[in-house]
Design a protein around this motif. Structure first.
Motif, PDB file in Angstrom:
ATOM      1  N   THR A 169       0.854  -1.189   0.000  1.00 39.19           N
ATOM      2  CA  THR A 169       0.000   0.000   0.000  1.00 39.19           C
ATOM      3  C   THR A 169       0.883   1.228   0.000  1.00 39.19           C
ATOM      4  O   THR A 169       1.717   1.411   0.898  1.00 39.19           O
ATOM      5  CB  THR A 169      -0.923   0.021   1.229  1.00 39.19           C
ATOM      6  OG1 THR A 169      -1.771  -1.135   1.191  1.00 39.19           O
ATOM      7  CG2 THR A 169      -1.770   1.282   1.226  1.00 39.19           C
ATOM      8  N   VAL A 170       0.721   2.056  -1.011  1.00 36.77           N
ATOM      9  CA  VAL A 170       1.576   3.233  -1.182  1.00 36.77           C
ATOM     10  C   VAL A 170       0.704   4.487  -1.066  1.00 36.77           C
ATOM     11  O   VAL A 170      -0.331   4.603  -1.713  1.00 36.77           O
ATOM     12  CB  VAL A 170       2.280   3.218  -2.544  1.00 36.77           C
ATOM     13  CG1 VAL A 170       3.125   4.485  -2.729  1.00 36.77           C
ATOM     14  CG2 VAL A 170       3.152   1.967  -2.677  1.00 36.77           C
ATOM     15  N   THR A 171       1.150   5.406  -0.226  1.00 37.13           N
ATOM     16  CA  THR A 171       0.449   6.679  -0.042  1.00 37.13           C
ATOM     17  C   THR A 171       1.312   7.806  -0.589  1.00 37.13           C
ATOM     18  O   THR A 171       2.510   7.888  -0.282  1.00 37.13           O
ATOM     19  CB  THR A 171       0.143   6.944   1.439  1.00 37.13           C
ATOM     20  OG1 THR A 171      -0.659   5.866   1.946  1.00 37.13           O
ATOM     21  CG2 THR A 171      -0.613   8.252   1.624  1.00 37.13           C
ATOM     22  N   SER A 172       0.722   8.655  -1.404  1.00 32.33           N
ATOM     23  CA  SER A 172       1.478   9.759  -1.988  1.00 32.33           C
ATOM     24  C   SER A 172       0.651  11.046  -1.931  1.00 32.33           C
ATOM     25  O   SER A 172      -0.582  11.003  -1.852  1.00 32.33           O
ATOM     26  CB  SER A 172       1.849   9.449  -3.441  1.00 32.33           C
ATOM     27  OG  SER A 172       0.687   9.173  -4.209  1.00 32.33           O
ATOM     28  N   ARG A 173       1.348  12.166  -1.958  1.00 36.00           N
ATOM     29  CA  ARG A 173       0.665  13.452  -1.978  1.00 36.00           C
ATOM     30  C   ARG A 173       0.109  13.709  -3.377  1.00 36.00           C
ATOM     31  O   ARG A 173       0.667  13.247  -4.387  1.00 36.00           O
ATOM     32  CB  ARG A 173       1.636  14.553  -1.580  1.00 36.00           C
ATOM     33  CG  ARG A 173       2.187  14.402  -0.170  1.00 36.00           C
ATOM     34  CD  ARG A 173       3.228  15.448   0.140  1.00 36.00           C
ATOM     35  NE  ARG A 173       2.677  16.800   0.082  1.00 36.00           N
ATOM     36  CZ  ARG A 173       3.381  17.900   0.279  1.00 36.00           C
ATOM     37  NH1 ARG A 173       4.684  17.818   0.544  1.00 36.00           N
ATOM     38  NH2 ARG A 173       2.815  19.085   0.226  1.00 36.00           N
ATOM     39  N   CYS A 174      -0.995  14.433  -3.448  1.00 37.30           N
ATOM     40  CA  CYS A 174      -1.624  14.615  -4.750  1.00 37.30           C
ATOM     41  C   CYS A 174      -2.571  15.806  -4.733  1.00 37.30           C
ATOM     42  O   CYS A 174      -2.863  16.381  -3.684  1.00 37.30           O
ATOM     43  CB  CYS A 174      -2.402  13.355  -5.136  1.00 37.30           C
ATOM     44  SG  CYS A 174      -3.761  12.980  -3.990  1.00 37.30           S
TER      45      CYS A 174
END
Length: 290
Positions: free
Chosen positions: A156-161
Motif C-alpha cells: 500500500t503506497v500513499t502519496s501526496r496529490c
C-alpha cells in the motif's frame, strides 16, 4: 487518468460557417499568427466534434462502431479553418450536461492493431477509478484530502496529490482564453508546438462540456500551418478528415499526430496517438458501461 462524442444519427449533417463569419475568424487567425513568436510548422489533418448527452443515470457521449452517414456525394472540405469552425459551431449547439461529482467518465478507444482500452475516470478526481490498458487492469486511485492511496505489487503506497477531475469545470469557453490555457503546457516540456499538441490530444479525447469543446476547436483554428488530409481513416476504419501537424521537441525528437473528424457531422473520432474513440459516456459506477 488524465489522457482521458456524438452519435452520427443524432448529430446530423453539420453546416459550415457563413462567409461573413469565416472572414471574421480568418482576420482573427491572421492577427493571432502575426502576434505570435515564430514557431515550428504545424500540419494538422481534420476537423471537429462534440459530445452528446441524455438525461439519465447513464449518458452516452459517443457511438461504438457506427457506419458513416451516406448523405449526398459532395466535394470534401479542404480548408482546416472552415472545418474547425464548423465543428465548433456543432459542439456549441449540443446539450450541456454536467456530471455529478460522484460519477465517472467512461471511455473506450481502439488502436490500429485492433486492441481496445477502456477506463472509468472520476468526474471530480476524488473517487477510485479503473482502467483496462492493453489487457492489464489498473487501479486509478482518487485523490482525497491531499493523499492518494493505492496498491503497488502487494504494498500500500500513499502519496501526496491534487485531484485531477475527468470533467473539468474550469476550462475556458472562448478561443483566446483556451489558446492561452494550452500554452501553459502542463506537460512541463516548454512552450513548443509539440507541447501544445499534447495538450490538445489530452483535452479532445476526454469529456468536455459544449462551450469548452467549441473553444478548443476555435483555438486550434488560430494555429498557423494547418493542413487537411481528406482520405484519412481512424483505427476502426471509419473515413475521416485529418488535421495534422509536424513538430519537434526541445530535444530534437520529431512528432506527427493527426486529429480525426467525421467528414459529414464533424464529430471528433480520435487521434493517431491515442486511437479511435468508439464509446464515451457518463456512468454511475466503475465497470458500468453506457
Amino acid at each position: 487518468m488524465d489522457d482521458m462524442q456524438l452519435l452520427r444519427d443524432f448529430a446530423g449533417p453539420a453546416g459550415l460557417p457563413a462567409p461573413d463569419e469565416l472572414a471574421r475568424k480568418r482576420a482573427e487567425l491572421i492577427a493571432a499568427t502575426t502576434a505570435r513568436r515564430p514557431g515550428r510548422r504545424w500540419v494538422w489533418g481534420s476537423a471537429a466534434a462534440g459530445l452528446a448527452a441524455a438525461v439519465a443515470a447513464v449518458v452516452v457521449l459517443a457511438p461504438a462502431d457506427t457506419p458513416g452517414s451516406p448523405g449526398p456525394a459532395a466535394a470534401p472540405v479542404t480548408d482546416p479553418v472552415r472545418i474547425l469552425l464548423a465543428a465548433a459551431a456543432k459542439a456549441r449547439a449540443l446539450p450541456d450536461v454536467e456530471p455529478r461529482p460522484d460519477q465517472f467518465v467512461y471511455t473506450r478507444t481502439r488502436v490500429a492493431d485492433g486492441r481496445e482500452n477502456e477506463w472509468w475516470a472520476s468526474a471530480d478526481g476524488t473517487h477510485d477509478g479503473l482502467a483496462f490498458l492493453y489487457g492489464h487492469e489498473t487501479e486509478l486511485a482518487g485523490c482525497r484530502d491531499g493523499k492518494r492511496v493505492q496498491k503497488d505489487h502487494g504494498r500500500t503506497v500513499t502519496s501526496r496529490c491534487e485531484p485531477r477531475p475527468a470533467a473539468r469545470p474550469d476550462l475556458p469557453t472562448d478561443a483566446d482564453a483556451m489558446l492561452a490555457y494550452l500554452h501553459k503546457s502542463t506537460y512541463g516540456e516548454g512552450d513548443t508546438l509539440h507541447d501544445l499538441g499534447n495538450e490538445v490530444v489530452a483535452l479532445a479525447g476526454g469529456y468536455l462540456r459544449p462551450a469548452a469543446r467549441a473553444a478548443l476547436y476555435e483555438a486550434v483554428a488560430k494555429v498557423p500551418g494547418l493542413v487537411v488530409r481528406t482520405d484519412a481513416k481512424d483505427a476502426t476504419g471509419r473515413p475521416a478528415l485529418g488535421i495534422t501537424w509536424n513538430s519537434t521537441t526541445e530535444h530534437g525528437i520529431g512528432n506527427q499526430d493527426e486529429f480525426l473528424f467525421d467528414p459529414v457531422t464533424f464529430t471528433y473520432l480520435g487521434s493517431g496517438m491515442t486511437g479511435a474513440v468508439v464509446s464515451q459516456g457518463i456512468v454511475d459506477a466503475v465497470r458500468q458501461r453506457p
